[in-house]
Write a protein that holds these residues in place. Structure first.
Motif, short mmCIF file in Angstrom:
data_model
loop_
_atom_site.label_atom_id
_atom_site.label_comp_id
_atom_site.label_asym_id
_atom_site.label_seq_id
_atom_site.Cartn_x
_atom_site.Cartn_y
_atom_site.Cartn_z
N HIS A 189 0.36 6.12 13.44
CA HIS A 189 0.48 5.37 12.14
C HIS A 189 1.37 6.56 11.44
N GLN B 194 -4.36 8.88 2.04
CA GLN B 194 -4.23 8.07 0.88
C GLN B 194 -3.73 6.72 1.55
N ASP B 195 -3.17 6.80 2.67
CA ASP B 195 -2.41 5.55 3.16
C ASP B 195 -3.00 4.91 4.42
N THR C 114 1.14 2.82 8.08
CA THR C 114 2.03 3.85 8.44
C THR C 114 2.71 4.41 7.63
N THR C 115 2.98 5.62 7.90
CA THR C 115 3.53 6.64 6.87
C THR C 115 4.81 6.98 7.41
N LEU D 40 7.32 -0.40 -0.65
CA LEU D 40 6.79 0.63 -0.16
C LEU D 40 6.25 1.55 -1.15
N ARG D 41 5.34 2.32 -0.93
CA ARG D 41 4.93 3.48 -1.52
C ARG D 41 5.70 4.68 -1.65
N THR E 237 4.46 1.37 5.44
CA THR E 237 3.76 1.25 4.02
C THR E 237 4.03 2.16 3.03
N THR E 238 4.16 3.59 3.59
CA THR E 238 4.41 4.67 2.60
C THR E 238 5.36 5.40 3.08
#
Length: 162
Positions: A29, A102-103, A106-107, A75-76, A50-51
């Motif tokens: 991730h 915090q995520d 997957t970053t 996306l964040r 996602t981030t």
């Protein structure tokens, strides 16, 4: 398992020959590397990222408005400016660790080349996770650490350095 497979395929698809676009997957991730293009950012979102955590300083040219593009894709987007060796410290390593935790998804963690990414991840692995210097440097290298390795070693070898 399907999600991890998609991320691995994304990493291969985005590794386009130039060092800046090469992505690594040092942990589940987590994708790391250099500056993504707008197209790569779109592909990352489609693949389940996602981030985005951007370690580049505000004045560094990204070639496009990355924050706006990321937010448009849902996306964040987080900035943690790391200007170079002087910013590879325990405070920034702990901040990065907190941001990664915090995520739940997957970053995509990047700088210009992946070097600062690997340096900060290595230090976080040592100072937050309690890993040995060699284990930490191994993770850093897997994430893109290159020329900043001596700076990371210096911090790891001096317990008094924050």
């Amino acid at each position: 398992m399907k999600h991890i497979h998609r991320i691995a395929l994304l990493a291969l698809a985005l590794a386009g020959g130039s060092h800046a676009s090469e992505l690594h997957q040092p942990r589940s991730h987590l994708l790391t590397g250099g500056q993504p293009s707008a197209r790569q950012l779109h592909e990352a979102a489609a693949a389940g990222v996602t981030t985005v955590i951007d370690l580049r300083a505000p004045q560094e040219d990204r070639g496009y408005d990355e924050q706006a593009a990321a937010e448009k894709l849902g996306l964040r987007y987080v900035r943690l400016p790391i200007g170079g060796a002087g910013d590879i410290n325990e405070t920034n390593a702990r901040t990065l660790d907190r941001l990664l935790k915090q995520d739940a998804g997957t970053t995509l963690l990047h700088c210009a080349s992946g070097n600062r990414v690997g340096a900060l991840l290595a230090l976080a692995h040592a100072r937050v996770d309690g890993a040995s210097a060699e284990e930490s440097l191994e993770l850093g290298r897997a994430a893109g650490l290159t020329s900043l390795e001596p700076a990371v070693r210096a911090v790891l070898e001096d317990p008094a350095k924050p």
